[in-house]
Design a protein around this motif. Structure first.
Motif, PDB file in Angstrom:
ATOM      1  N   SER A  16       0.825  -1.205   0.000  1.00 55.01           N
ATOM      2  CA  SER A  16       0.000   0.000   0.000  1.00 55.01           C
ATOM      3  C   SER A  16       0.861   1.257   0.000  1.00 55.01           C
ATOM      4  CB  SER A  16      -0.923   0.011   1.219  1.00 55.01           C
ATOM      5  OG  SER A  16      -1.844  -1.042   1.158  1.00 55.01           O
ATOM      6  N   ILE A  17       1.893   1.244   0.798  1.00 58.72           N
ATOM      7  CA  ILE A  17       2.786   2.402   0.849  1.00 58.72           C
ATOM      8  C   ILE A  17       3.436   2.623  -0.512  1.00 58.72           C
ATOM      9  CG2 ILE A  17       4.937   3.280   1.846  1.00 58.72           C
ATOM     10  CD1 ILE A  17       4.024   1.926   4.484  1.00 58.72           C
ATOM     11  N   ARG A  18       3.915   1.555  -1.122  1.00 55.93           N
ATOM     12  CA  ARG A  18       4.597   1.662  -2.422  1.00 55.93           C
ATOM     13  C   ARG A  18       3.632   2.129  -3.510  1.00 55.93           C
ATOM     14  NH1 ARG A  18       7.888   3.258  -5.444  1.00 55.93           N
ATOM     15  NH2 ARG A  18       9.075   1.955  -6.831  1.00 55.93           N
ATOM     16  N   LEU A  19       2.413   1.605  -3.522  1.00 58.96           N
ATOM     17  CA  LEU A  19       1.422   2.049  -4.505  1.00 58.96           C
ATOM     18  C   LEU A  19       1.100   3.529  -4.330  1.00 58.96           C
ATOM     19  CD1 LEU A  19      -1.024  -0.997  -4.542  1.00 58.96           C
ATOM     20  CD2 LEU A  19       0.494  -0.258  -6.396  1.00 58.96           C
ATOM     21  N   GLY A  20       0.971   3.963  -3.090  1.00 58.13           N
ATOM     22  CA  GLY A  20       0.734   5.381  -2.822  1.00 58.13           C
ATOM     23  C   GLY A  20       1.875   6.249  -3.305  1.00 58.13           C
ATOM     24  N   GLU A  21       3.099   5.768  -3.127  1.00 59.51           N
ATOM     25  CA  GLU A  21       4.264   6.508  -3.606  1.00 59.51           C
ATOM     26  C   GLU A  21       4.265   6.615  -5.128  1.00 59.51           C
ATOM     27  OE1 GLU A  21       7.451   4.259  -1.892  1.00 59.51           O
ATOM     28  OE2 GLU A  21       7.346   5.334   0.017  1.00 59.51           O
ATOM     29  N   GLU A  22       3.866   5.544  -5.794  1.00 59.76           N
ATOM     30  CA  GLU A  22       3.802   5.572  -7.260  1.00 59.76           C
ATOM     31  C   GLU A  22       2.750   6.578  -7.737  1.00 59.76           C
ATOM     32  OE1 GLU A  22       5.678   4.021  -9.728  1.00 59.76           O
ATOM     33  OE2 GLU A  22       6.974   3.586  -8.024  1.00 59.76           O
ATOM     34  N   LEU A  23       1.608   6.616  -7.050  1.00 58.29           N
ATOM     35  CA  LEU A  23       0.592   7.606  -7.414  1.00 58.29           C
ATOM     36  C   LEU A  23       1.115   9.027  -7.198  1.00 58.29           C
ATOM     37  CD1 LEU A  23      -2.662   5.940  -6.075  1.00 58.29           C
ATOM     38  CD2 LEU A  23      -2.073   6.403  -8.455  1.00 58.29           C
ATOM     39  N   ASP A  24       1.868   9.236  -6.140  1.00 53.94           N
ATOM     40  CA  ASP A  24       2.468  10.555  -5.914  1.00 53.94           C
ATOM     41  C   ASP A  24       3.445  10.915  -7.027  1.00 53.94           C
ATOM     42  OD1 ASP A  24       1.067  11.144  -3.632  1.00 53.94           O
ATOM     43  OD2 ASP A  24       2.654  10.472  -2.267  1.00 53.94           O
ATOM     44  N   TYR A  25       4.218   9.931  -7.480  1.00 51.57           N
ATOM     45  CA  TYR A  25       5.166  10.170  -8.560  1.00 51.57           C
ATOM     46  C   TYR A  25       4.435  10.572  -9.844  1.00 51.57           C
ATOM     47  CZ  TYR A  25       8.756   9.366 -12.067  1.00 51.57           C
ATOM     48  OH  TYR A  25       9.620   9.504 -13.118  1.00 51.57           O
ATOM     49  N   VAL A  26       3.368   9.849 -10.168  1.00 47.09           N
ATOM     50  CA  VAL A  26       2.575  10.176 -11.355  1.00 47.09           C
ATOM     51  C   VAL A  26       1.987  11.579 -11.207  1.00 47.09           C
ATOM     52  CG1 VAL A  26       0.503   9.564 -12.670  1.00 47.09           C
ATOM     53  CG2 VAL A  26       2.071   7.777 -11.913  1.00 47.09           C
ATOM     54  N   ARG A  27       1.527  11.921 -10.009  1.00 51.45           N
ATOM     55  CA  ARG A  27       0.980  13.257  -9.776  1.00 51.45           C
ATOM     56  C   ARG A  27       2.038  14.325 -10.020  1.00 51.45           C
ATOM     57  NH1 ARG A  27       1.774  16.560  -6.009  1.00 51.45           N
ATOM     58  NH2 ARG A  27       2.644  15.002  -4.612  1.00 51.45           N
ATOM     59  N   ARG A  28       3.256  14.081  -9.522  1.00 52.18           N
ATOM     60  CA  ARG A  28       4.337  15.060  -9.730  1.00 52.18           C
ATOM     61  C   ARG A  28       4.680  15.203 -11.212  1.00 52.18           C
ATOM     62  NH1 ARG A  28       6.372  12.325  -5.284  1.00 52.18           N
ATOM     63  NH2 ARG A  28       8.011  11.358  -6.533  1.00 52.18           N
ATOM     64  N   LEU A  29       4.688  14.094 -11.950  1.00 51.98           N
ATOM     65  CA  LEU A  29       4.924  14.166 -13.396  1.00 51.98           C
ATOM     66  C   LEU A  29       3.842  14.990 -14.088  1.00 51.98           C
ATOM     67  CD1 LEU A  29       5.960  10.496 -14.292  1.00 51.98           C
ATOM     68  CD2 LEU A  29       7.423  12.516 -14.327  1.00 51.98           C
ATOM     69  N   LEU A  30       2.610  14.764 -13.695  1.00 55.42           N
ATOM     70  CA  LEU A  30       1.495  15.509 -14.276  1.00 55.42           C
ATOM     71  C   LEU A  30       1.593  16.988 -13.930  1.00 55.42           C
ATOM     72  CD1 LEU A  30      -1.063  15.021 -15.931  1.00 55.42           C
ATOM     73  CD2 LEU A  30      -2.279  14.674 -13.798  1.00 55.42           C
ATOM     74  N   ASP A  31       1.955  17.294 -12.684  1.00 56.36           N
ATOM     75  CA  ASP A  31       2.144  18.691 -12.284  1.00 56.36           C
ATOM     76  C   ASP A  31       3.241  19.361 -13.103  1.00 56.36           C
ATOM     77  OD1 ASP A  31       0.145  18.771 -10.368  1.00 56.36           O
ATOM     78  OD2 ASP A  31       1.505  18.318  -8.700  1.00 56.36           O
ATOM     79  N   ALA A  32       4.355  18.651 -13.310  1.00 53.19           N
ATOM     80  CA  ALA A  32       5.472  19.209 -14.079  1.00 53.19           C
ATOM     81  C   ALA A  32       5.055  19.454 -15.532  1.00 53.19           C
ATOM     82  CB  ALA A  32       6.676  18.276 -14.008  1.00 53.19           C
ATOM     83  N   THR A  33       4.296  18.526 -16.088  1.00 51.22           N
ATOM     84  CA  THR A  33       3.808  18.706 -17.452  1.00 51.22           C
ATOM     85  C   THR A  33       2.880  19.907 -17.537  1.00 51.22           C
ATOM     86  OG1 THR A  33       3.965  16.329 -17.861  1.00 51.22           O
ATOM     87  CG2 THR A  33       2.545  17.593 -19.338  1.00 51.22           C
ATOM     88  N   GLY A  34       1.985  20.032 -16.578  1.00 53.72           N
ATOM     89  CA  GLY A  34       1.086  21.178 -16.539  1.00 53.72           C
ATOM     90  C   GLY A  34       1.840  22.490 -16.409  1.00 53.72           C
ATOM     91  N   ASP A  35       2.894  22.503 -15.590  1.00 56.46           N
ATOM     92  CA  ASP A  35       3.702  23.714 -15.430  1.00 56.46           C
ATOM     93  C   ASP A  35       4.374  24.102 -16.741  1.00 56.46           C
ATOM     94  OD1 ASP A  35       2.979  23.834 -12.779  1.00 56.46           O
ATOM     95  OD2 ASP A  35       4.883  23.017 -12.028  1.00 56.46           O
ATOM     96  N   LEU A  36       4.887  23.105 -17.457  1.00 58.75           N
ATOM     97  CA  LEU A  36       5.519  23.396 -18.754  1.00 58.75           C
ATOM     98  C   LEU A  36       4.506  23.963 -19.747  1.00 58.75           C
ATOM     99  CD1 LEU A  36       7.855  20.308 -19.236  1.00 58.75           C
ATOM    100  CD2 LEU A  36       8.545  22.681 -18.904  1.00 58.75           C
ATOM    101  N   LEU A  37       3.345  23.353 -19.793  1.00 57.81           N
ATOM    102  CA  LEU A  37       2.311  23.836 -20.708  1.00 57.81           C
ATOM    103  C   LEU A  37       1.814  25.223 -20.313  1.00 57.81           C
ATOM    104  CD1 LEU A  37       0.288  20.531 -21.165  1.00 57.81           C
ATOM    105  CD2 LEU A  37       1.883  21.578 -22.796  1.00 57.81           C
ATOM    106  N   ALA A  38       1.712  25.472 -19.028  1.00 54.68           N
ATOM    107  CA  ALA A  38       1.222  26.770 -18.542  1.00 54.68           C
ATOM    108  C   ALA A  38       2.217  27.895 -18.812  1.00 54.68           C
ATOM    109  CB  ALA A  38       0.912  26.685 -17.047  1.00 54.68           C
TER     110      ALA A  38
END
Length: 80
Positions: A16-38
């Motif tokens: 559960s901890i590892r899956l949560g960490e992976e979701l956080d990583y995906v969220r950070r990637l999405l945030d970085a992509t959004g920042d680049l587009l913005a």
């Protein structure tokens, strides 16, 4: 002002901890992509709603990561 609920301790389940960490990583990637587009004013004018959707998806992923890592996911869902 509404009081914040007590923090829920993390799960002891390593999967559960590892899956949560992976979701956080995906969220950070999405945030970085959004920042680049913005950073592109033309993109913002053409796709402002899409950028807002990316932000909402990132928020949902963050919540899911918290829930999965939680020792008491049911109470955490209620607080979210």
């Amino acid at each position: 002002p509404a009081s914040r609920p007590e923090p829920v301790p993390p799960s002891e389940d390593q999967l559960s901890i590892r899956l949560g960490e992976e979701l956080d990583y995906v969220r950070r990637l999405l945030d970085a992509t959004g920042d680049l587009l913005a950073a592109d004013p033309i993109f913002i004018r053409r796709h402002a709603v899409t950028l807002q959707s990316l932000d909402r998806v990132a928020q949902i992923l963050g919540h899911l990561g918290e829930i999965i890592r939680s020792s008491d996911p049911h109470s955490l869902v209620e607080s979210i």
